[in-house]
Design a protein around this motif. Structure first.
Motif, short mmCIF file in Angstrom:
data_model
loop_
_atom_site.label_atom_id
_atom_site.label_comp_id
_atom_site.label_asym_id
_atom_site.label_seq_id
_atom_site.Cartn_x
_atom_site.Cartn_y
_atom_site.Cartn_z
N MET A 1 0.82 -1.21 0.00
CA MET A 1 0.00 0.00 0.00
C MET A 1 0.86 1.26 0.00
N SER A 2 1.94 1.26 0.79
CA SER A 2 2.80 2.43 0.88
C SER A 2 3.68 2.54 -0.36
N THR A 3 4.07 3.80 -0.67
CA THR A 3 4.94 4.03 -1.82
C THR A 3 6.34 4.45 -1.41
N SER A 4 6.64 4.36 -0.13
CA SER A 4 7.94 4.79 0.34
C SER A 4 9.02 3.76 0.03
N ARG A 5 10.18 4.25 -0.41
CA ARG A 5 11.31 3.35 -0.60
C ARG A 5 12.14 3.25 0.68
N ASP A 6 11.99 4.19 1.56
CA ASP A 6 12.71 4.17 2.82
C ASP A 6 11.91 3.41 3.87
N PRO A 7 12.58 2.74 4.78
CA PRO A 7 11.87 2.09 5.89
C PRO A 7 11.12 3.13 6.72
N ILE A 8 10.04 2.70 7.35
CA ILE A 8 9.26 3.56 8.23
C ILE A 8 9.53 3.16 9.68
N MET A 9 9.94 4.13 10.47
CA MET A 9 10.21 3.93 11.90
C MET A 9 9.06 4.53 12.71
N PHE A 10 8.31 3.68 13.41
CA PHE A 10 7.19 4.14 14.22
C PHE A 10 7.66 4.45 15.64
N LEU A 11 7.22 5.59 16.15
CA LEU A 11 7.53 5.99 17.52
C LEU A 11 6.22 6.06 18.30
N SER A 12 6.06 5.18 19.27
CA SER A 12 4.84 5.14 20.06
C SER A 12 4.80 6.29 21.06
N ASP A 27 -1.23 -3.33 7.13
CA ASP A 27 -1.96 -2.65 6.07
C ASP A 27 -1.04 -2.00 5.05
N LEU A 28 0.12 -1.58 5.48
CA LEU A 28 1.06 -0.93 4.56
C LEU A 28 1.64 -1.91 3.54
N GLY A 29 1.56 -3.18 3.82
CA GLY A 29 1.97 -4.19 2.85
C GLY A 29 3.35 -4.75 3.11
N GLU A 30 3.56 -5.96 2.64
CA GLU A 30 4.84 -6.64 2.86
C GLU A 30 6.00 -5.94 2.15
N GLY A 31 5.70 -5.19 1.10
CA GLY A 31 6.77 -4.50 0.38
C GLY A 31 7.32 -3.29 1.09
N GLN A 32 6.66 -2.86 2.14
CA GLN A 32 7.12 -1.70 2.90
C GLN A 32 7.81 -2.15 4.18
N ALA A 218 -3.07 3.93 7.88
CA ALA A 218 -2.19 3.43 6.82
C ALA A 218 -2.40 4.20 5.53
N ALA A 219 -3.66 4.48 5.20
CA ALA A 219 -3.96 5.23 3.98
C ALA A 219 -3.41 6.65 4.07
N ALA A 220 -3.50 7.27 5.26
CA ALA A 220 -2.96 8.62 5.43
C ALA A 220 -1.44 8.63 5.31
N ILE A 221 -0.78 7.64 5.86
CA ILE A 221 0.68 7.54 5.72
C ILE A 221 1.06 7.45 4.24
N THR A 222 0.32 6.64 3.50
CA THR A 222 0.59 6.48 2.07
C THR A 222 0.37 7.80 1.33
N ARG A 223 -0.69 8.52 1.65
CA ARG A 223 -0.94 9.81 1.00
C ARG A 223 0.18 10.80 1.31
N PHE A 224 0.62 10.80 2.55
CA PHE A 224 1.72 11.70 2.95
C PHE A 224 2.98 11.40 2.16
N LEU A 225 3.30 10.12 2.03
CA LEU A 225 4.53 9.76 1.30
C LEU A 225 4.40 10.00 -0.20
#
Length: 229
Positions: A1-12, A27-32, A218-225
């Motif tokens: 789902m995500s289009t980022s080539r960089d890894p995403i680091m989540f901070l709780s 939800d972001l998908g195995e490719g992310q 997840a959809a918002a993260i994808t839109r942002f990226l």
């Protein structure tokens, strides 16, 4: 789902476990590639120790920070300490202080004074009733009980230490939560301004949107990226 080539680091957010991001990561998908930042174990850890734990647990190269709540303070410090590593920064209902400010200083008066006094008296773990009434509002009882059981008090320095004065000028966004009883919209808007967020969006959830509506997060993260220049 995500289009980022960089890894995403989540901070709780403060006290919150890594598993709160599980559904969003799926939800972001195995490719992310995604990961959740580590936290220091010491009850006396400084803000810089929190930031260094993120840097040390990050994959090699650049990464996107997605920071929630008090994680925004940590993320802001990471971006200032290692600006060459952070390719983008998305704050989700996150506290963003001015450069040189702290979590407490980012709060409006008189809230900051009340928060400081409460921490001196009761520490950094709110009563179960307060967590249920505020933090977990909008969640079903099973998830709320799990949050309460897994909530971990943080070092007071996370709230009191001041961030570095150095600024960061990468791609920034802010995702507001419109039914949030922990961080009111006026404060979220102020934090978005402090972040100088070019991309902004809203979710109709409480303070834990990754649990209340993980697909929307997840959809918002994808839109942002996708919107990144």
């Amino acid at each position: 789902m995500s289009t980022s080539r960089d890894p995403i680091m989540f901070l709780s957010g403060a006290g919150l476990p890594a598993w709160i991001w599980d559904d969003v990561r799926r939800d972001l998908g195995e490719g992310q590639q995604t990961c959740v930042a580590s936290r220091p174990q010491s009850g006396r850890a400084r803000l810089r120790d929190y930031a260094q734990a993120v840097i040390d647990s990050a994959p090699p190269g650049g990464y996107v920070i997605v920071a929630h709540s008090a994680g925004g303070v940590i993320g802001a410090e990471v971006a200032r300490l290692a600006p060459e590593r952070v390719s983008a920064f998305l704050a989700i209902s996150a506290v963003i202080p001015q450069p040189g400010g702290s979590f407490i200083s980012a709060m409006p008066a008189p809230n900051r004074w009340a928060l400081s006094a409460a921490m001196r008296i009761a520490g950094t773990r709110p009563p179960d009733s307060a967590i249920r009434r505020g933090l977990t509002r909008g969640l079903n009882e099973e998830v709320a009980n799990r949050i309460i059981a897994d909530f971990t008090p943080e070092s007071p320095a996370l709230y009191r230490d001041r961030t570095a004065h150095r600024s960061w000028s990468g791609w920034r966004g802010y995702l507001r939560t419109t039914d949030d009883h922990q961080l009111p919209m006026t404060l979220q808007q102020r934090c978005a301004q402090r972040l100088d967020a070019t991309w902004q969006n809203d979710l109709n959830t409480g303070h834990l949107p990754m649990l209340e509506d993980h697909q929307a997060v997840a959809a918002a993260i994808t839109r942002f990226l996708t919107a990144r220049p």
